[in-house]
Each structure stands twice: as structure tokens, then as C-alpha cells.
Design an enzyme around this catalytic site. Sequence first.
Site: not given
Ligand SMILES: Cc1cc2nc3c(=O)[nH]c(=O)nc-3n(C[C@H](O)[C@H](O)[C@H](O)COP(=O)(O)O)c2cc1C
Length: 357
Positions: A24-25, A56, A98, A174, A177, A224, A315-316
Site C-alpha cells: 500500500l503506497t 512499493a 516491494q 503488476a 508498471y 506480484r 489491502g484497504r
Molecule cells: C492506497 C492504496 C495504495 C496502494 N499501493 C500499492 C502499491 O504500492 N503496490 C501495489 O502493488 N499495489 C498497491 N495497491 C493495490 C493494493 O495492494 C490491492 O491490490 C488493492 O487495494 C486491492 O486489494 P483490497 O481489495 O484488499 O484493498 C494500493 C491500493 C491502495 C488502496
Amino acid sequence: MPTLFDPITLGAIEAPNRILMAPLTRGRSTRTHVPTPMMAAYYAQRASAGLIISEATGISQIGLGWPYAPGLWSQEQVAAWQPITQAVHEAGGRIVAQLWHMGRLVHPSVGGAQPVSSSATTGPGDAHTYEGRQPYTQARALEIDEIPGLLNDYRLAARHAIAAGFDGVQVHAANGYLIDQFLRDNANFRDDAYGGPIENRIRLLKEVTQAVADTVGADRTGVRLSPNGNSQGVNDSNPVALFTAASAALSNIGIAFLELREPGLNGTFGVGEVPPIAPAIRKVFKGKLILNSDYDAARAQAALDSGVADAIAFGRTFLANPDLPRRFAKNIPLAADDMATWYSQGPKGYIDYAAAE
Ligand SMILES: Cc1cc2nc3c(=O)[nH]c(=O)nc-3n(C[C@H](O)[C@H](O)[C@H](O)COP(=O)(O)O)c2cc1C
């Protein structure tokens, strides 16, 4: 079949449960991409995850286009990550880094130069910059003699990750990128060994993963992928063939785990365009398979029960529920996150979500 609360061995990493934290960025580093002390508190609060996959993290300046995202190319960054990984370990957790190269999705005002990609293409829409959203600019195609330098950047970042105290790394291949820009045929128009047939388009993924595995050990390496539809403009005409070939190649390298971000056809953060490819990938990938996107506890357990996954990345739900495994175990209602603070600077919406009573 295991429950979400059963331990799992991910290569060299012993995870006490199968509720992993997805990358999660959060944009809480400095403008020069150095992690900040606040990040130690944030990650330590989430140490009860079976494994934390970090936000990331840029492998190089040219590969990092996200304002206030962290990097791992300098000693200063390594030193700033050390107290963060230490705080996670002291709180009983595990964390992998990551590794990120954004390719064409880097705005030159953040990356410092024209972005690079598989081919001379432009990302759709607007980039995040320090001056707000600005249209993406056209990337230049990486020269074939630049690939060894790119692999070296991955090696250095992987070495730095271990020096910074991470338990391993995840190669970010993934979400549209750089590596994904090589994988999928609507973004890769090369006519050399890195373009054209599937075996060529998966070459960069294989070489990066091998380089990272040689550096930190395959048993501390994960990848990923996001196989089932458009990701930031990147897409493929035959995703089942492409991603099963990619996953079989990763299996041959012997990586510890593969995480698939596959939103459903009604996904709430990205929408899949074809059904998840995970069942086909499960057949060819021998390491541990982790699934992500839109899981709640019930769906996650159902995925384990069906045998398609070994663990689930959330994630969220981890944003506002730092103690997510305990909440799942005790059926404690989940708190809602605040989208306005996803990428904002400062502690609000970051380290102020309390664990449940
Ligand atoms: C705030 C935010 C930041 C994210 N940053 C990244 C990241 O840095 N690298 C990545 O691969 N996916 C990133 N994602 C995607 C999440 O890892 C995840 O795939 C996505 O939120 C869906 O999963 P969830 O339904 O459990 O939230 C991000 C998603 C959110 C909401």
C-alpha cells in the site's frame, strides 16, 4: 484445508497466519524518497499480519514517479528503513520490500528524466506529481544494452533491502508498471529478444526475478502479477497464455511466493475484464500462491477451502484496521478507511487508527 489463522511457510519466512498485508503506497517519505520515523509506527501497528508486503519502493530515481514514496537505491534510504523493519520485528512481525520501477508512469518532474518503457508509449491519463496531476509524457524504449544496468539496479535495491533489515523482497511486476509494460502486448512493440512472442515478453520478468533471487535467495523472493485485465493502460490479448507461461517460469526459478492481484468482474478497486486466471496459474506454479482484491474473511476462507490459494493479501482493510487478524478471529466489526488520507502526508489517517478493544 487450512484456516486463515494457520501458520504458513513462505520460503525462508515463517508466517504465523495467512492474513497478509498487501502493498500500500502511502506517500509518507520525504521529497527525496527517504523513509520517515512515522513509518515505523505505521508498520509496527500492523505487525500481526502473517507477512507485511511494504508499499512499493523505488529501485532508482528514474523508476520512481510517486511523490513522497520511498526508495532503496541510497545508503541514506537504507539507514532510514532500518528502524522501521526493526520496529516490525520487535512487534513480532515480518516485512518484505516491494521493489518498484514505474516505467512510463513516471513523470519527468519526479523521475528527473524522460521515462523509459518497453516501447515509446504514453501512459493514459495523468501522473501524480509535486505540482498535482499532470498528463503523462511519452516514454522512450529502453535500449537493449541498458537492460544489464536495469538488472543491476534491481540487484542493488535487493541487497539494500536485506541490509535495511527486510525479511525478503517482492518484485512488483503488476499494475501496469515497467515489467508489466514488457509483459503485455498492447504496450510492448519491440522486435528484439524482449518483444513479440510470449517467451520474449516474459524475458525481463525472468531476468529481474533471477537477478533478485540470486541476490537475496529464491526463498526470500516473491513476485506480484495482475493478470486479469487492464492496469493503467496495459493489457494483453491472451492473458491466460501469457500469465501461465510467466508463472511457470517463476516456478522454475523457485521463488517462495507469487501474489496475484485479480479484481473480480465487479471489483471495487479496479475491475477484472476476464475471470481470475488464478486457477490456471495454481496448476503451474509450485510455490505458495497468494490472492488479493476485495476479500473479506469469508471469501478469503472460501478461497483457502477451495484449494486455489495458500494465503490472502488484504489491502484497504489493513488501512483502518491495524489489528486485522484479531478482528477477523473475534468477529470485531471493521473500521472504514478515509480515501482522502490514502496518499496525504502526515499522521492523520495513517497512524491514528486504533486497535480494537
Ligand atoms: C492506497 C492504496 C495504495 C496502494 N499501493 C500499492 C502499491 O504500492 N503496490 C501495489 O502493488 N499495489 C498497491 N495497491 C493495490 C493494493 O495492494 C490491492 O491490490 C488493492 O487495494 C486491492 O486489494 P483490497 O481489495 O484488499 O484493498 C494500493 C491500493 C491502495 C488502496
